[in-house]
Design an enzyme around this catalytic site. Structure first.
Site, PDB file in Angstrom:
ATOM      1  N   GLY A   4      15.445 -29.602 -45.506  1.00 20.39           N
ATOM      2  CA  GLY A   4      14.868 -29.459 -44.177  1.00 20.39           C
ATOM      3  C   GLY A   4      15.385 -30.439 -43.137  1.00 20.39           C
ATOM      4  O   GLY A   4      14.718 -30.688 -42.138  1.00 20.39           O
ATOM      5  N   ASN A  44      17.748 -29.959 -41.077  1.00 16.24           N
ATOM      6  CA  ASN A  44      17.981 -29.249 -39.813  1.00 16.24           C
ATOM      7  C   ASN A  44      16.670 -28.858 -39.150  1.00 16.24           C
ATOM      8  O   ASN A  44      16.533 -28.889 -37.936  1.00 16.24           O
ATOM      9  CB  ASN A  44      18.854 -28.022 -40.051  1.00 16.24           C
ATOM     10  CG  ASN A  44      20.308 -28.435 -40.212  1.00 16.24           C
ATOM     11  OD1 ASN A  44      20.868 -29.082 -39.351  1.00 16.24           O
ATOM     12  ND2 ASN A  44      20.879 -28.116 -41.344  1.00 16.24           N
ATOM     13  N   ASN A  99      22.684 -19.370 -37.488  1.00 16.21           N
ATOM     14  CA  ASN A  99      22.819 -20.131 -38.730  1.00 16.21           C
ATOM     15  C   ASN A  99      23.727 -21.325 -38.471  1.00 16.21           C
ATOM     16  O   ASN A  99      24.611 -21.271 -37.611  1.00 16.21           O
ATOM     17  CB  ASN A  99      23.450 -19.248 -39.821  1.00 16.21           C
ATOM     18  CG  ASN A  99      23.614 -20.000 -41.142  1.00 16.21           C
ATOM     19  OD1 ASN A  99      22.690 -20.639 -41.629  1.00 16.21           O
ATOM     20  ND2 ASN A  99      24.815 -19.966 -41.683  1.00 16.21           N
ATOM     21  N   HIS A 156      26.403 -23.860 -40.313  1.00 15.86           N
ATOM     22  CA  HIS A 156      27.216 -23.920 -41.535  1.00 15.86           C
ATOM     23  C   HIS A 156      28.006 -25.230 -41.520  1.00 15.86           C
ATOM     24  O   HIS A 156      28.560 -25.607 -40.471  1.00 15.86           O
ATOM     25  CB  HIS A 156      28.174 -22.716 -41.581  1.00 15.86           C
ATOM     26  CG  HIS A 156      28.994 -22.669 -42.816  1.00 15.86           C
ATOM     27  ND1 HIS A 156      28.484 -22.250 -44.032  1.00 15.86           N
ATOM     28  CD2 HIS A 156      30.276 -23.038 -43.050  1.00 15.86           C
ATOM     29  CE1 HIS A 156      29.436 -22.342 -44.946  1.00 15.86           C
ATOM     30  NE2 HIS A 156      30.530 -22.821 -44.388  1.00 15.86           N
TER      31      HIS A 156
HETATM   32  C1  GRF Z   1      23.496 -28.183 -44.306  1.00 14.60           C
HETATM   33  O1  GRF Z   1      24.657 -28.302 -45.051  1.00 14.60           O
HETATM   34  C2  GRF Z   1      23.572 -27.006 -43.415  1.00 14.60           C
HETATM   35  O2  GRF Z   1      24.838 -26.822 -42.858  1.00 14.60           O
HETATM   36  C3  GRF Z   1      23.255 -25.895 -44.357  1.00 14.60           C
HETATM   37  O3  GRF Z   1      22.205 -26.417 -45.149  1.00 14.60           O
HETATM   38  C4  GRF Z   1      22.352 -27.839 -45.213  1.00 14.60           C
HETATM   39  C5  GRF Z   1      21.132 -28.559 -44.739  1.00 14.60           C
HETATM   40  O4  GRF Z   1      20.029 -28.068 -45.380  1.00 14.60           O
HETATM   41  N1  GRF Z   1      22.891 -24.727 -43.622  1.00 14.60           N
HETATM   42  P1  GRF Z   1      18.605 -28.656 -44.919  1.00 14.60           P
HETATM   43  O5  GRF Z   1      18.450 -28.400 -43.445  1.00 14.60           O
HETATM   44  O6  GRF Z   1      18.657 -30.140 -45.182  1.00 14.60           O
HETATM   45  O7  GRF Z   1      17.601 -27.958 -45.767  1.00 14.60           O
END
Ligand code: GRF
Length: 189
Positions: free
Chosen positions: A11, A13, A101, A103
């Site tokens: 989480g 992000n 999304n 990436h």
């Molecule tokens: C990151 O590598 C992001 O690019 C990908 O998931 C990872 C982060 O996951 N989509 P989270 O946000 O820490 O759960």
């Protein structure tokens, strides 16, 4: 703007969006709900901020269940933040240009099915690419194929290991995810 965030992992992000809303960096943005396809720390983060959170365990039914929860909520944008399930074609069609999304690489390179987390950074190092970075893109039925919204790169240094790329990519992600949401917000008004 009402946002739904889909999660599967730690989480970071999701936290970036929460922090940006709390700090006022994102204005007129509400994280209306968080939906997880598995029990994960991102769920804890959402609950800590009293965000309505759904844990949809049956992954094959995720798109259908998620659509049911979204019904009537007037969600403007769905953000896949560390989300690992593949959404159904009908879901991505129904929510066309409303799902983004993030990436951890410079798409279209090092993307596609199975390319997530450490695997991406290992592939970048094995390829000997001089740069890496992160990409925010619209989500279509194809994996990691939608139109790019924001992308930012950095130089890969000779001594960089997977952990170094992970750290550098996380810094870029924190910046470009918020930028992408701001860009979409500006385009909508
Ligand atoms: C990151 O590598 C992001 O690019 C990908 O998931 C990872 C982060 O996951 N989509 P989270 O946000 O820490 O759960």
């Amino acid at each position: 703007m009402k946002i739904a965030v889909f999660v599967s992992g730690s989480g970071t992000n999701l936290q970036n969006i929460i922090d940006a809303v709390q700090s006022g960096q994102l204005e007129n943005v509400e994280i209306a709900m968080v939906m997880a396809d598995r029990d994960c720390y991102a769920v804890e983060r959402a609950l800590d901020y009293d965000i309505p959170t759904f844990l949809l365990e049956e992954r094959s039914m995720f798109s259908e269940d998620a659509d049911g929860n979204l019904e009537g909520e007037n969600i403007d944008l769905i953000v896949l933040a560390g989300f690992l399930s593949i959404l159904s074609e009908e879901f991505t069609e129904k929510w066309k240009n409303k799902i983004i999304n993030i990436h951890p690489a410079l798409l279209p390179k090092f993307g596609g099915k199975g390319m997530y987390g450490e695997k991406v950074h290992k592939a970048v190092l094995e390829a000997g690419d001089p740069q890496s970075g992160a990409t925010v893109h619209y989500v279509t039925a194809g994996v990691d194929e939608g139109e790019i919204i924001v992308q930012k790169d950095f130089e890969v240094e000779l001594r960089d290991e997977v952990e170094d790329l992970q750290r550098k990519v996380a810094e870029v992600e924190r910046e470009i995810l918020i930028q992408a949401i701001q860009k979409i917000q500006a385009e909508k008004h």
